[in-house]
Design a protein around this motif. Structure first.
Motif, PDB file in Angstrom:
ATOM      1  N   MET A   1       0.861  -1.170   0.000  1.00 14.72           N
ATOM      2  CA  MET A   1       0.000   0.000   0.000  1.00 14.72           C
ATOM      3  C   MET A   1       0.905   1.230   0.000  1.00 14.72           C
ATOM      4  O   MET A   1       1.802   1.359   0.805  1.00 14.72           O
ATOM      5  CB  MET A   1      -0.874  -0.057   1.245  1.00 14.72           C
ATOM      6  N   ALA A   5      -3.632   6.773  -0.428  1.00 12.82           N
ATOM      7  CA  ALA A   5      -4.402   5.853   0.417  1.00 12.82           C
ATOM      8  C   ALA A   5      -3.550   5.354   1.570  1.00 12.82           C
ATOM      9  O   ALA A   5      -4.020   5.272   2.712  1.00 12.82           O
ATOM     10  CB  ALA A   5      -4.935   4.690  -0.402  1.00 12.82           C
ATOM     11  N   LYS A  47     -12.054   9.079   0.505  1.00  9.71           N
ATOM     12  CA  LYS A  47     -10.984   8.171   0.061  1.00  9.71           C
ATOM     13  C   LYS A  47     -10.675   7.116   1.119  1.00  9.71           C
ATOM     14  O   LYS A  47     -10.434   5.955   0.783  1.00  9.71           O
ATOM     15  CB  LYS A  47      -9.730   8.962  -0.293  1.00  9.71           C
ATOM     16  N   HIS A  51     -11.217   3.178   0.511  1.00  7.28           N
ATOM     17  CA  HIS A  51     -10.112   2.231   0.708  1.00  7.28           C
ATOM     18  C   HIS A  51     -10.526   1.148   1.697  1.00  7.28           C
ATOM     19  O   HIS A  51     -10.273  -0.041   1.469  1.00  7.28           O
ATOM     20  CB  HIS A  51      -8.854   2.951   1.194  1.00  7.28           C
ATOM     21  N   HIS A  55     -10.311  -2.720   1.088  1.00  8.76           N
ATOM     22  CA  HIS A  55      -9.227  -3.381   1.841  1.00  8.76           C
ATOM     23  C   HIS A  55      -9.422  -3.171   3.338  1.00  8.76           C
ATOM     24  O   HIS A  55      -8.623  -2.476   3.983  1.00  8.76           O
ATOM     25  CB  HIS A  55      -7.869  -2.808   1.421  1.00  8.76           C
TER      26      HIS A  55
END
Length: 77
Positions: A1, A5, A47, A51, A55
């Motif tokens: 990642m 994000a 956001k 995300h 996830h």
């Protein structure tokens, strides 16, 4: 990642670490949500929620619970 994000997740986890000291889990979640609602731009909140939806395991459990609450909040936008 990585990227934006990743930075938002790191920030949310840092906030969650601060509020994790509260023995009342509900109050801790509300603390994280309140901080994010007060200090984060709506685009950042969207956001983070997006995300988390893709996830969920990227966030700490407390930050994930806050993201879930933000997802169901009218102030997430």
């Amino acid at each position: 990642m990585s990227g934006e994000a990743g930075q938002l997740v790191k920030m949310a986890d840092d906030i969650a670490r601060f509020f994790a000291a509260d023995p009342d889990q509900s109050a801790a979640i509300e603390g994280v949500v309140g901080h994010i609602q007060k200090f984060w731009d709506p685009r950042m909140r969207r956001k983070l929620v997006a995300h988390w939806q893709r996830h969920p395991n990227d966030l700490s459990p407390l930050a994930a619970a806050a993201a879930e609450r933000l997802a169901h909040s009218t102030t997430a936008a």
